[in-house]
Write an enzyme that holds these catalytic residues in place. Structure first.
Site, PDB file in Angstrom:
ATOM      1  N   ASP A   1      -1.594   6.485   6.485  1.00 17.44           N
ATOM      2  CA  ASP A   1      -2.708   5.708   5.934  1.00 17.44           C
ATOM      3  C   ASP A   1      -3.035   4.658   6.987  1.00 17.44           C
ATOM      4  OD1 ASP A   1      -4.356   3.869   4.707  1.00 17.44           O
ATOM      5  OD2 ASP A   1      -3.083   3.572   2.941  1.00 17.44           O
TER       6      ASP A   1
ATOM      7  N   TRP B   1       0.813  -1.212   0.000  1.00 13.12           N
ATOM      8  CA  TRP B   1       0.000   0.000   0.000  1.00 13.12           C
ATOM      9  C   TRP B   1       0.846   1.260   0.000  1.00 13.12           C
ATOM     10  CZ3 TRP B   1      -4.464  -0.387  -1.917  1.00 13.12           C
ATOM     11  CH2 TRP B   1      -5.178  -1.589  -1.808  1.00 13.12           C
TER      12      TRP B   1
ATOM     13  N   LYS C   1     -12.880  -1.688   6.427  1.00 13.57           N
ATOM     14  CA  LYS C   1     -12.174  -2.715   7.189  1.00 13.57           C
ATOM     15  C   LYS C   1     -12.600  -2.696   8.661  1.00 13.57           C
ATOM     16  CE  LYS C   1      -8.303  -2.145   4.007  1.00 13.57           C
ATOM     17  NZ  LYS C   1      -8.470  -3.364   3.219  1.00 13.57           N
TER      18      LYS C   1
END
Length: 373
Positions: free
Chosen positions: A180, A106, A204
């Site tokens: 993030d 990511w 999530k």
């Protein structure tokens, strides 16, 4: 799938992920008529008093849950974490240098996307060891003129997590830290004294896909590049209380139900986020402990860097992977296949996953191992 025990299957998906059953039941109850107003949330005007009340409560609960200081704005946006990989540099980079710590897939995506809008500098990377440990902050090569420093505080695919956010000031940097935190937001406290901006997709730990959360410090507003779309300009979004663009109303509503659920959680004498963190520590300890005690399964991540949320693991004989997954599905243990880029298995044990679900997984893993003894 309905099990003979009457329970729902345990969903270990990395995202969109399992949600608290109480939240799903409440959302279903309100689907056709929210609190007697004659409309479901998906049908009501985002500028009406009904949704205004939902939005205000959602923001208030989130600020309390995450202990977000007043100098930070809470923005409810769209575009997901991938979208923020562009939106953050459009707002904060000023077209100049930005430092990136690449710790997995990511943050690598973030680094690559930023090349369109600024001058990204690779301050540190763990690619050489297969993203199995985190680069030590003392060894980071930070720029003197960086607009911000970006890191992914939990890497969903590789299963590495920052157990403590770096103190950039102690490292000699005056740049704000951008994190993030998509895959572990609300699973543990955030040290906001070390953060300038945090962003994450909701799908999530916070609610359904479609909502992106941005928490940004006041002094970082108002620096967007000319090419930044107005709907993605943080100052515009903040000045309009997340209503400049029609917000993802249903996702905000369900996220609000999730925040309320989190605030109600208890674990012994602990409440809210503290209770949830204790529960997450217990779940991770149970699963990692079993894996480490087995020669049949393995986890490659350095123990000090292991994620509490995403646990990748591998069978010693990978020719048995499909049999493992088929047996897991029959046992009501879903979505355990690892990401295609790394293979193996992955159990995502987010907030909504109860300890009983992790215990059921461990029990199945033990029985599967015994069947080959």
């Amino acid at each position: 799938m309905t099990l003979t025990s009457g329970r729902r299957p345990y969903n270990f998906s990395a995202g969109p992920a399992a949600m608290p059953e109480a939240v799903l039941q409440r959302a279903a109850q309100d689907m056709l008529d929210w609190q007697g107003c004659g409309m479901g949330v998906m049908e009501m005007s985002h500028r009406g008093k009904e949704f205004g009340a939902i939005l205000a409560r959602t923001e208030s609960d989130l600020r309390r849950l995450l202990a977000i200081p007043e100098q930070f704005h809470i923005l409810f946006m769209q575009g997901g974490g991938l979208g923020e990989n562009a939106i953050v540099p459009l707002n904060l980079s000023r077209g100049g240098a930005v430092d990136f710590v690449v710790s997995g897939s990511w943050s690598q995506k973030s680094f690559k996307e930023a090349q369109r809008y600024c001058k990204p500098h690779l301050a540190a990377s763990n690619a050489a060891d297969g993203h199995t440990r985190l680069p030590e902050p003392a060894a980071w090569q930070l720029s003197a003129d960086a607009s911000y420093v970006h890191l992914c505080s939990n890497e969903t695919i590789h299963g590495v997590e920052f157990q403590q956010l770096p103190d950039l000031a102690a490292l000699g940097s005056r740049a704000p830290l951008v994190i993030d935190f998509s895959s572990h937001v609300a699973s543990r406290p955030v040290d906001w004294s070390r953060v300038g901006l945090a962003f994450g997709g909701a799908q999530k730990n916070l609610g359904p896909a479609g909502l992106t959360l941005v928490v940004v410090r006041d002094d970082l507003l108002g620096h967007a590049l000319e090419i930044c779309p107005s709907a993605f300009n943080y100052k515009t979004v903040a000045d309009n209380a997340s209503m400049y663009n029609t917000p993802p109303t249903w996702s905000i509503y369900v996220a609000g139900l999730t925040f309320a659920w989190l605030l109600e959680q208890t674990e012994g004498d602990l409440h809210g986020l503290a209770a949830m963190e204790a529960r997450n520590i217990a779940k991770a300890k149970l699963l990692y402990g079993f894996i480490d005690g087995s020669s049949f399964y393995s986890n490659k991540v350095a123990p000090a860097c292991r994620s509490r949320m995403n646990v990748p693991f591998f069978l010693a004989d990978e020719s048995r992977n499909e049999a493992f997954l088929a047996g897991a599905r029959d046992a009501g243990l879903l979505q355990l296949k690892g990401h295609k880029s790394v293979g193996g298995m992955r159990a995502s044990i987010y907030n909504a996953m109860p300890l009983a679900g992790v215990q059921a997984l461990v029990d199945y893993m033990r029985e599967f191992e015994r069947s080959f003894a």
